[in-house]
Write an enzyme that holds these catalytic residues in place. Structure first.
Site, PDB file in Angstrom:
ATOM      1  N   LYS A  10       0.813  -1.212   0.000  1.00 47.08           N
ATOM      2  CA  LYS A  10       0.000   0.000   0.000  1.00 47.08           C
ATOM      3  C   LYS A  10       0.846   1.262   0.000  1.00 47.08           C
ATOM      4  CE  LYS A  10      -4.023  -2.150   2.175  1.00 47.08           C
ATOM      5  NZ  LYS A  10      -4.962  -2.131   3.333  1.00 47.08           N
ATOM      6  N   GLY A  11       2.045   1.190   0.598  1.00 43.86           N
ATOM      7  CA  GLY A  11       2.936   2.343   0.599  1.00 43.86           C
ATOM      8  C   GLY A  11       3.389   2.687  -0.810  1.00 43.86           C
ATOM      9  N   GLU A  53       5.745 -15.384  -7.796  1.00 48.87           N
ATOM     10  CA  GLU A  53       6.984 -15.793  -7.149  1.00 48.87           C
ATOM     11  C   GLU A  53       8.143 -14.977  -7.703  1.00 48.87           C
ATOM     12  OE1 GLU A  53       9.746 -19.766  -6.329  1.00 48.87           O
ATOM     13  OE2 GLU A  53       7.948 -19.901  -7.594  1.00 48.87           O
ATOM     14  N   ASP A  82      10.854  -3.347  -8.580  1.00 49.37           N
ATOM     15  CA  ASP A  82      11.505  -4.102  -7.513  1.00 49.37           C
ATOM     16  C   ASP A  82      12.588  -3.193  -6.979  1.00 49.37           C
ATOM     17  OD1 ASP A  82      11.472  -6.557  -6.004  1.00 49.37           O
ATOM     18  OD2 ASP A  82      13.495  -6.881  -6.735  1.00 49.37           O
ATOM     19  N   PHE A 165       8.010   4.108   4.857  1.00 50.65           N
ATOM     20  CA  PHE A 165       7.863   2.711   5.267  1.00 50.65           C
ATOM     21  C   PHE A 165       9.198   2.025   5.033  1.00 50.65           C
ATOM     22  CE2 PHE A 165       6.712   3.108   0.843  1.00 50.65           C
ATOM     23  CZ  PHE A 165       7.287   2.025   0.219  1.00 50.65           C
ATOM     24  N   ARG A 194      12.276   5.550  -6.335  1.00 46.13           N
ATOM     25  CA  ARG A 194      11.102   5.270  -7.156  1.00 46.13           C
ATOM     26  C   ARG A 194      10.677   6.503  -7.932  1.00 46.13           C
ATOM     27  NH1 ARG A 194      10.115   1.549  -3.215  1.00 46.13           N
ATOM     28  NH2 ARG A 194       9.340   3.087  -1.744  1.00 46.13           N
TER      29      ARG A 194
END
Length: 205
Positions: A10-11, A53, A82, A165, A194
């Protein structure tokens, strides 16, 4: 126009959605004189999708695993990142294992405690680190793009700040004199790993 963020974090959803909504400040994308609503989705909107996965050896591999799987199941333009923390004194660890550094289940506080323990005898000058983000994009026609962003800092010996977070409370930005957790949402969405990757992605989108 729909964009799928291939994450259940959610962050991350909040951060990336705010940047997407910031295309013109109101969630509207203007194209050829027409306004088009930007609908931001996440994996939380697709509970029937099987677990993904992440078994890649790099951030880039894991980003594409998530993006390709989500795109295959939804056929919606997909972004998947990622990202994680690389600490020089630990030869790049925790790296791709950042979210599960202290084991399962994932727990931010336990991860921070383990990292601080591992760095217990490392002097301040050698506690350099960076957040790295690899952002995979699958366009509506199936075309693929990979973009990377990083932000440099150091690891503190104790937490500071209540925002963010993950490792944000111990990741210190010397140029700003703050930890990532002490930044406002606007500040973080300007300088974070990000944010850097996403802003580079805007021309692609």
């Amino acid at each position: 126009m729909k964009i799928l963020l291939a994450t259940t974090n959610k962050g991350k959803v909040k951060e990336l959605a705010e940047m997407l909504e910031g295309l013109n400040g109101r969630g509207q994308r203007i194209t050829a004189g027409e306004s088009e609503r930007l609908e931001v989705l996440s994996l939380l909107d697709f509970p029937e999708m099987p677990d993904i996965e992440e078994n890649g050896d790099t951030f880039a591999e894991n980003a594409f695993i998530k993006a390709r799987t989500a795109f295959r199941h939804t056929n919606i333009m997909t972004l998947a990142d990622d990202s994680g923390l690389e600490v020089d004194a630990l030869q790049g660890a925790p790296g791709i294992y950042s979210a599960r550094y202290a084991g399962e289940p994932k727990d931010d506080e336990r991860n921070i405690e383990k990292l601080l323990t591992d760095l217990n005898h490392i002097p301040d000058a050698e506690r350099t680190a960076r957040f790295r983000c690899c952002l995979a994009i699958i366009l509506p026609d199936g075309g693929e793009t990979l973009i990377e962003g990083t932000v440099e800092g150091t690891i503190l010996k104790e937490k500071k700040g209540k925002g963010g977070f993950g490792y944000d409370p111990i990741f210190y930005l010397p140029d700003l004199g703050k930890t990532m957790a002490e930044l406002s949402g606007e500040e973080k969405n300007t300088i974070s790993h990000r944010a850097q990757a996403f802003h580079q992605a805007l021309p692609v989108l």
